[in-house]
Design an enzyme around this catalytic site. Structure first.
Site, PDB file in Angstrom:
ATOM      1  N   GLU A 292     -16.238   3.967   3.293  1.00 44.64           N
ATOM      2  CA  GLU A 292     -14.831   4.258   2.993  1.00 44.64           C
ATOM      3  C   GLU A 292     -14.823   5.158   1.763  1.00 44.64           C
ATOM      4  O   GLU A 292     -15.721   5.062   0.926  1.00 44.64           O
ATOM      5  CB  GLU A 292     -14.079   2.959   2.683  1.00 44.64           C
ATOM      6  CG  GLU A 292     -14.000   2.045   3.891  1.00 44.64           C
ATOM      7  CD  GLU A 292     -13.361   0.690   3.593  1.00 44.64           C
ATOM      8  OE1 GLU A 292     -12.592   0.580   2.613  1.00 44.64           O
ATOM      9  OE2 GLU A 292     -13.646  -0.253   4.339  1.00 44.64           O
TER      10      GLU A 292
ATOM     11  N   ASN B  81       0.831  -1.218   0.000  1.00 48.06           N
ATOM     12  CA  ASN B  81       0.000   0.000   0.000  1.00 48.06           C
ATOM     13  C   ASN B  81       0.864   1.266   0.000  1.00 48.06           C
ATOM     14  O   ASN B  81       0.369   2.349   0.300  1.00 48.06           O
ATOM     15  CB  ASN B  81      -0.885   0.024   1.248  1.00 48.06           C
ATOM     16  CG  ASN B  81      -1.889  -1.108   1.253  1.00 48.06           C
ATOM     17  OD1 ASN B  81      -2.451  -1.445   0.208  1.00 48.06           O
ATOM     18  ND2 ASN B  81      -2.125  -1.702   2.403  1.00 48.06           N
TER      19      ASN B  81
ATOM     20  N   HIS C   7      -7.412   4.547   2.247  1.00 48.76           N
ATOM     21  CA  HIS C   7      -6.764   4.387   0.939  1.00 48.76           C
ATOM     22  C   HIS C   7      -6.855   5.650   0.080  1.00 48.76           C
ATOM     23  O   HIS C   7      -6.361   5.667  -1.042  1.00 48.76           O
ATOM     24  CB  HIS C   7      -7.347   3.176   0.206  1.00 48.76           C
ATOM     25  CG  HIS C   7      -7.005   1.901   0.898  1.00 48.76           C
ATOM     26  ND1 HIS C   7      -5.826   1.230   0.680  1.00 48.76           N
ATOM     27  CD2 HIS C   7      -7.660   1.204   1.867  1.00 48.76           C
ATOM     28  CE1 HIS C   7      -5.778   0.162   1.465  1.00 48.76           C
ATOM     29  NE2 HIS C   7      -6.890   0.127   2.191  1.00 48.76           N
TER      30      HIS C   7
ATOM     31  N   HIS D 266     -14.222  -2.315   5.803  1.00 50.47           N
ATOM     32  CA  HIS D 266     -13.059  -3.026   6.335  1.00 50.47           C
ATOM     33  C   HIS D 266     -13.381  -3.744   7.656  1.00 50.47           C
ATOM     34  O   HIS D 266     -14.247  -3.306   8.421  1.00 50.47           O
ATOM     35  CB  HIS D 266     -11.928  -2.011   6.563  1.00 50.47           C
ATOM     36  CG  HIS D 266     -10.613  -2.625   6.884  1.00 50.47           C
ATOM     37  ND1 HIS D 266     -10.120  -2.683   8.164  1.00 50.47           N
ATOM     38  CD2 HIS D 266      -9.691  -3.229   6.098  1.00 50.47           C
ATOM     39  CE1 HIS D 266      -8.946  -3.271   8.152  1.00 50.47           C
ATOM     40  NE2 HIS D 266      -8.653  -3.616   6.910  1.00 50.47           N
TER      41      HIS D 266
HETATM   42  C1  LIG Z   1     -10.233   0.856   4.884  1.00 50.18           C
HETATM   43  C2  LIG Z   1      -9.241   0.504   5.943  1.00 50.18           C
HETATM   44  N1  LIG Z   1      -9.399   1.014   7.167  1.00 50.18           N
HETATM   45  C3  LIG Z   1      -8.544   0.728   8.150  1.00 50.18           C
HETATM   46  C4  LIG Z   1      -7.464  -0.095   7.942  1.00 50.18           C
HETATM   47  C5  LIG Z   1      -6.546  -0.407   9.063  1.00 50.18           C
HETATM   48  O1  LIG Z   1      -5.435   0.438   9.001  1.00 50.18           O
HETATM   49  P1  LIG Z   1      -4.051   0.012   9.682  1.00 50.18           P
HETATM   50  O2  LIG Z   1      -3.367  -0.861   8.697  1.00 50.18           O
HETATM   51  O3  LIG Z   1      -3.364   1.315   9.939  1.00 50.18           O
HETATM   52  O4  LIG Z   1      -4.397  -0.708  10.927  1.00 50.18           O
HETATM   53  C6  LIG Z   1      -7.239  -0.639   6.678  1.00 50.18           C
HETATM   54  C7  LIG Z   1      -6.075  -1.506   6.449  1.00 50.18           C
HETATM   55  O5  LIG Z   1      -5.958  -2.246   5.559  1.00 50.18           O
HETATM   56  C8  LIG Z   1      -8.159  -0.330   5.643  1.00 50.18           C
HETATM   57  O6  LIG Z   1      -8.008  -0.841   4.433  1.00 50.18           O
END
Ligand SMILES: Cc1ncc(COP(=O)(O)O)c(C=O)c1O
Length: 377
Positions: free
Chosen positions: A167, A37, A199, A125
């Site tokens: 999201e 990512n 993202h 997510h």
């Molecule tokens: C939409 C979304 N929110 C939250 C997260 C979690 O973030 P982190 O990797 O900082 O825990 C992700 C991780 O893949 C994600 O894709």
């Protein structure tokens, strides 16, 4: 009676039988990254690394934060950083969490209770779903990006507060939420809108400020989550909102309260990454690469990609075995691409999740297109 060992063994055997057994892979030796990512290449940016090291050497901080933010882990530096990041994203206030997972978990678990209703996109997510579960609120998912289903679900919620969670860019499909329309529906039904910009951070909107800024919705959205572990190449996350929300989270968000704060080197890295974000050309390079990708992928294969304008390009390869096999062909040629299998995505929607980055070259994208052509046509 089944022993715990036998029980977990059975569950692992089931995963193996379904070809969905998860194991850890080190992609460090791959020649070409179409997997991480790190959309803007910040995690590997030599200038950024040098600046972070120089700051750490100039004023050697403690190794760890030494406690939670409410005990010994807070600092003026961390609070000033929160204010700076909030200003960058045009928000009144922000509170840093140790990860995006922690941010969603803490925020969603503490905002509402049994009397309230959370309505979330079905592709939200896992961290959003887990937070909702912990809140014990009534919860309904609505069909992905489907405005009429969202309205239908809102009409079910007759009492208590209503919260909509979406999201801006979906992590597995790479497509964007119709946020203006969702905001209009939220207003109509008096629902609070929460947007996870994980993202979109660094990638969408002016200087990567996110979709909410791009659409001029900063005053309309109740809370935003920006994560630092993706385009910013660091670690951690911030929840943006008003001062009241910040105070509320400091008092009630358990994943904020009951954990050791981020270490100093993470805070310094986040600070430097935001400074770079304000003047980098990487977003423009990414846009140009995406145009090249569309040009060189054969149309018959392009038709099997989930339509998306983000750097996340998902090629549907139904079946865990088929998706895994194609990812392995890439791995054998030094190319890191992740197969996303059921149950992470619904059965039948297994895929290769191809992430484009500002540092990928035109030649790398040509190679990707050639291999897809050989394997699929
Ligand atoms: C939409 C979304 N929110 C939250 C997260 C979690 O973030 P982190 O990797 O900082 O825990 C992700 C991780 O893949 C994600 O894709």
């Amino acid at each position: 009676m089944l022993s715990l060992d036998s029980k977990i063994n059975n569950k692992l055997s089931l995963r193996r039988a379904k070809d969905s057994f998860r194991s850890l892979v080190d992609y460090g030796s791959a020649r070409i990254d179409f997997c991480s990512n790190d959309y803007l290449g910040f995690a590997r940016n030599a200038d950024l690394k040098r600046r972070i090291h120089e700051r750490l050497e100039a004023d050697i901080p403690p190794i760890g934060a030494t406690g939670s933010r409410l005990i010994s882990g807070n600092s003026h530096f961390c609070e000033a950083l929160e204010a700076k990041i909030a200003e960058f994203h045009e928000a009144a206030a922000g509170l840093i969490f140790n990860s995006g997972y922690d941010a969603n978990l803490g925020l969603l678990a503490c905002l509402s209770d049994r009397n309230d209703t959370i309505i979330y996109d079905e592709l939200a997510h896992a961290s959003i779903r887990d937070g909702i579960r912990l809140s014990r609120s009534k919860a309904f998912s609505f069909r992905h990006n489907d405005l009429s289903d969202l309205e239908k679900k809102l009409q079910h919620a007759k009492e208590g507060a209503r919260i909509i969670v979406v999201e801006s860019i979906y992590s597995m499909d790479g497509d964007q939420a119709p946020l203006l329309e969702i905001h209009q529906i939220a207003e109509q039904y008096g629902a609070a809108l929460i947007v996870d910009e994980a993202h979109a951070t660094g990638v969408v909107g002016p200087q990567g400020k996110g979709l909410v800024v791009e659409l001029g919705l900063t005053q309309k959205v109740f809370a935003r989550i920006h994560t630092f572990g993706k385009a910013l190449g660091c670690h951690g996350a911030i929840v943006l909102g008003n001062d009241n929300l910040r105070n509320y989270l400091i008092n009630y968000a358990r994943s904020f309260i009951y954990t050791t704060a981020l270490p100093w080197d993470s805070l310094i890295a986040i600070d430097e990454a935001y400074q770079l974000l304000a003047h980098t050309q990487a977003q423009q390079q990414l846009v140009e690469l995406q145009a090249h990708f569309k040009k060189v992928i054969p149309p018959a294969i392009l038709a099997n990609f989930i339509p998306a304008e983000s750097p996340i390009k998902s090629l549907l390869i139904p079946g865990n075995q088929a998706a895994k096999k194609l990812a392995q062909s890439f791995a054998q040629q030094g190319i890191a691409i992740k197969a996303i299998l059921a149950p992470t995505v619904p059965a039948g929607q297994e895929r290769l999740r191809i992430c484009l980055h500002s540092f990928n070259t035109l030649a790398e994208i040509n190679t990707l297109a050639e291999i897809l052509n050989q394997e699929l046509c």
